[in-house]
Design a protein around this motif. Sequence first.
Motif, mmCIF file in Angstrom:
data_model
loop_
_atom_site.group_PDB
_atom_site.id
_atom_site.type_symbol
_atom_site.label_atom_id
_atom_site.label_comp_id
_atom_site.label_asym_id
_atom_site.label_seq_id
_atom_site.Cartn_x
_atom_site.Cartn_y
_atom_site.Cartn_z
ATOM 1 N N TYR A 1 0.977 -0.894 -0.409
ATOM 2 C CA TYR A 1 -0.588 0.189 -0.365
ATOM 3 C C TYR A 1 0.802 1.328 0.042
ATOM 4 O O TYR A 1 1.872 0.790 0.771
ATOM 5 C CB TYR A 1 -0.817 0.411 1.209
ATOM 6 C CG TYR A 1 -2.050 1.091 1.573
ATOM 7 C CD1 TYR A 1 -2.687 1.420 0.769
ATOM 8 C CD2 TYR A 1 -0.630 2.457 1.965
ATOM 9 C CE1 TYR A 1 -3.781 3.265 0.814
ATOM 10 C CE2 TYR A 1 -2.033 3.540 1.922
ATOM 11 C CZ TYR A 1 -2.897 3.497 1.349
ATOM 12 O OH TYR A 1 -3.715 4.719 1.526
ATOM 13 N N GLY A 2 0.307 2.342 -0.753
ATOM 14 C CA GLY A 2 1.244 3.125 -0.793
ATOM 15 C C GLY A 2 3.037 3.618 -1.476
ATOM 16 O O GLY A 2 2.819 4.359 -1.628
ATOM 17 N N ARG A 3 2.846 2.754 -2.368
ATOM 18 C CA ARG A 3 4.310 2.578 -2.877
ATOM 19 C C ARG A 3 4.180 2.953 -4.657
ATOM 20 O O ARG A 3 2.379 2.206 -4.554
ATOM 21 C CB ARG A 3 4.706 0.681 -3.187
ATOM 22 C CG ARG A 3 5.511 0.545 -1.550
ATOM 23 C CD ARG A 3 5.765 -0.853 -1.182
ATOM 24 N NE ARG A 3 6.809 -1.244 -2.803
ATOM 25 C CZ ARG A 3 7.024 -2.770 -2.941
ATOM 26 N NH1 ARG A 3 6.935 -2.627 -2.335
ATOM 27 N NH2 ARG A 3 7.176 -2.700 -4.042
ATOM 28 N N GLN A 4 5.083 3.367 -4.711
ATOM 29 C CA GLN A 4 4.719 4.269 -6.237
ATOM 30 C C GLN A 4 5.152 3.311 -7.471
ATOM 31 O O GLN A 4 5.231 2.764 -8.765
ATOM 32 C CB GLN A 4 5.524 5.131 -6.525
ATOM 33 C CG GLN A 4 4.980 6.619 -5.200
ATOM 34 C CD GLN A 4 3.763 6.716 -5.922
ATOM 35 O OE1 GLN A 4 3.442 6.904 -7.405
ATOM 36 N NE2 GLN A 4 2.728 7.179 -5.037
ATOM 37 N N ASP A 5 6.031 1.623 -6.672
ATOM 38 C CA ASP A 5 6.721 0.434 -7.559
ATOM 39 C C ASP A 5 6.068 -0.409 -8.223
ATOM 40 O O ASP A 5 6.226 -1.420 -8.842
ATOM 41 C CB ASP A 5 8.409 1.003 -7.295
ATOM 42 C CG ASP A 5 8.241 0.167 -6.159
ATOM 43 O OD1 ASP A 5 6.980 -0.348 -5.636
ATOM 44 O OD2 ASP A 5 9.140 -0.603 -5.875
ATOM 45 N N VAL A 6 4.385 -0.063 -7.420
ATOM 46 C CA VAL A 6 3.543 -1.678 -7.727
ATOM 47 C C VAL A 6 3.141 -2.068 -8.875
ATOM 48 O O VAL A 6 2.030 -0.712 -9.690
ATOM 49 C CB VAL A 6 2.883 -1.884 -6.107
ATOM 50 C CG1 VAL A 6 1.705 -2.844 -6.747
ATOM 51 C CG2 VAL A 6 3.912 -0.933 -4.845
ATOM 52 N N ALA A 7 3.391 -3.061 -9.250
ATOM 53 C CA ALA A 7 2.771 -3.412 -10.699
ATOM 54 C C ALA A 7 1.201 -3.777 -10.700
ATOM 55 O O ALA A 7 0.317 -4.067 -9.790
ATOM 56 C CB ALA A 7 3.523 -4.353 -11.445
ATOM 57 N N ASP A 8 0.314 -2.895 -11.616
ATOM 58 C CA ASP A 8 -0.575 -3.289 -11.848
ATOM 59 C C ASP A 8 -1.629 -3.152 -12.950
ATOM 60 O O ASP A 8 -1.200 -2.153 -14.579
ATOM 61 C CB ASP A 8 -1.608 -1.921 -11.084
ATOM 62 C CG ASP A 8 -3.594 -2.742 -10.911
ATOM 63 O OD1 ASP A 8 -3.772 -2.754 -12.388
ATOM 64 O OD2 ASP A 8 -4.250 -1.345 -10.756
ATOM 65 N N ALA A 9 -2.016 -4.628 -13.712
ATOM 66 C CA ALA A 9 -1.510 -4.886 -15.291
ATOM 67 C C ALA A 9 -2.905 -4.111 -15.636
ATOM 68 O O ALA A 9 -3.357 -3.542 -17.250
ATOM 69 C CB ALA A 9 -1.775 -6.066 -15.538
ATOM 70 N N ASP A 10 -3.901 -3.391 -14.657
ATOM 71 C CA ASP A 10 -4.951 -2.495 -16.073
ATOM 72 C C ASP A 10 -5.233 -1.120 -14.885
ATOM 73 O O ASP A 10 -5.379 0.058 -15.462
ATOM 74 C CB ASP A 10 -6.251 -2.134 -14.728
ATOM 75 C CG ASP A 10 -6.760 -4.129 -15.200
ATOM 76 O OD1 ASP A 10 -6.371 -4.675 -16.307
ATOM 77 O OD2 ASP A 10 -7.503 -4.438 -13.976
ATOM 78 N N LEU A 11 -3.550 -0.629 -14.881
ATOM 79 C CA LEU A 11 -3.528 0.485 -15.058
ATOM 80 C C LEU A 11 -1.911 1.001 -15.266
ATOM 81 O O LEU A 11 -0.903 0.269 -15.645
ATOM 82 C CB LEU A 11 -2.798 0.577 -13.183
ATOM 83 C CG LEU A 11 -2.552 2.626 -12.925
ATOM 84 C CD1 LEU A 11 -4.332 3.109 -13.178
ATOM 85 C CD2 LEU A 11 -2.256 2.186 -11.229
ATOM 86 N N ARG A 12 -1.764 2.335 -16.184
ATOM 87 C CA ARG A 12 -0.815 2.677 -16.791
ATOM 88 C C ARG A 12 -0.445 4.277 -16.902
ATOM 89 O O ARG A 12 -1.737 5.184 -16.442
ATOM 90 C CB ARG A 12 -1.412 2.645 -18.351
ATOM 91 C CG ARG A 12 -2.274 3.112 -19.207
ATOM 92 C CD ARG A 12 -2.109 2.951 -20.379
ATOM 93 N NE ARG A 12 -3.140 3.600 -21.217
ATOM 94 C CZ ARG A 12 -3.016 4.779 -21.410
ATOM 95 N NH1 ARG A 12 -2.056 5.059 -21.972
ATOM 96 N NH2 ARG A 12 -4.390 5.506 -22.792
#
Length: 236
Positions: free
Chosen positions: A216-227
């Motif tokens: 939570y709150g990290r800027q480097d976490v991958a999210d396949a639905d987010l760009r």
Amino acid sequence: MPASLSALSHLALRTEIIATCREMNASGVNQGTSGNVSVRVGKDRFLVTPTGIPYAGMTEDQIVEMTFDGTYYGPCRPTSEWRFHRDILLHRPDIDTVIHTHSMFSTVISCLRRDIPAVHYMVAAAGGENIRCADYATFGSQALSDNALKALDGRLACLLANHGLIVLGANLRKAYSLLVEVETIAAQYWRTLAVGTPVILDSAEMQNVFAMFKVYGRQDVADADLRCGGMVAPAA
């Protein structure tokens, strides 16, 4: 906290303790002189609020410096709850701040001698699947400190039966933020009990929450639905 603090940083910390106490009362999570705050300032000592002095007029020189053997320094005696502040800081090297309040809803639940279950996933912010209620003991006693340590095992918050709430943190801001969060959850729990029987999140879901909290709150976490579309949005 560093092993030693300069006189200037020591004074700033005393000022921050007083500001936190005043914020507690102004926000309604504490009343009068019932709460108390401590912060570690070295491997063998800590600062703690004095007994019986209203926060509005409290001055930096009235904040008490103590060592873990029970010795205090300064013009004022420490809070009557100094034992659990000392014992928590002594046994929990992972935290540097202890805040205790008689916040309304946490205290109501503590008077029922109930743990706060996972009525909301934010219970996880306190480190477990529930927030335990420590067994009752007279305020200021060693028995109360022993009971609090047991209830805080592996946790960052606990209720004190018929008494109030303790929260822990790495610093004053984090501990105060957790205090507000726990009091909010206690209010939600109280209200759900007033309406009916709350649905409690199960252990499997709480494990999902703990996993999410790790990123939570990290800027480097991958999210396949987010760009990311760039630093500046194009004109509409």
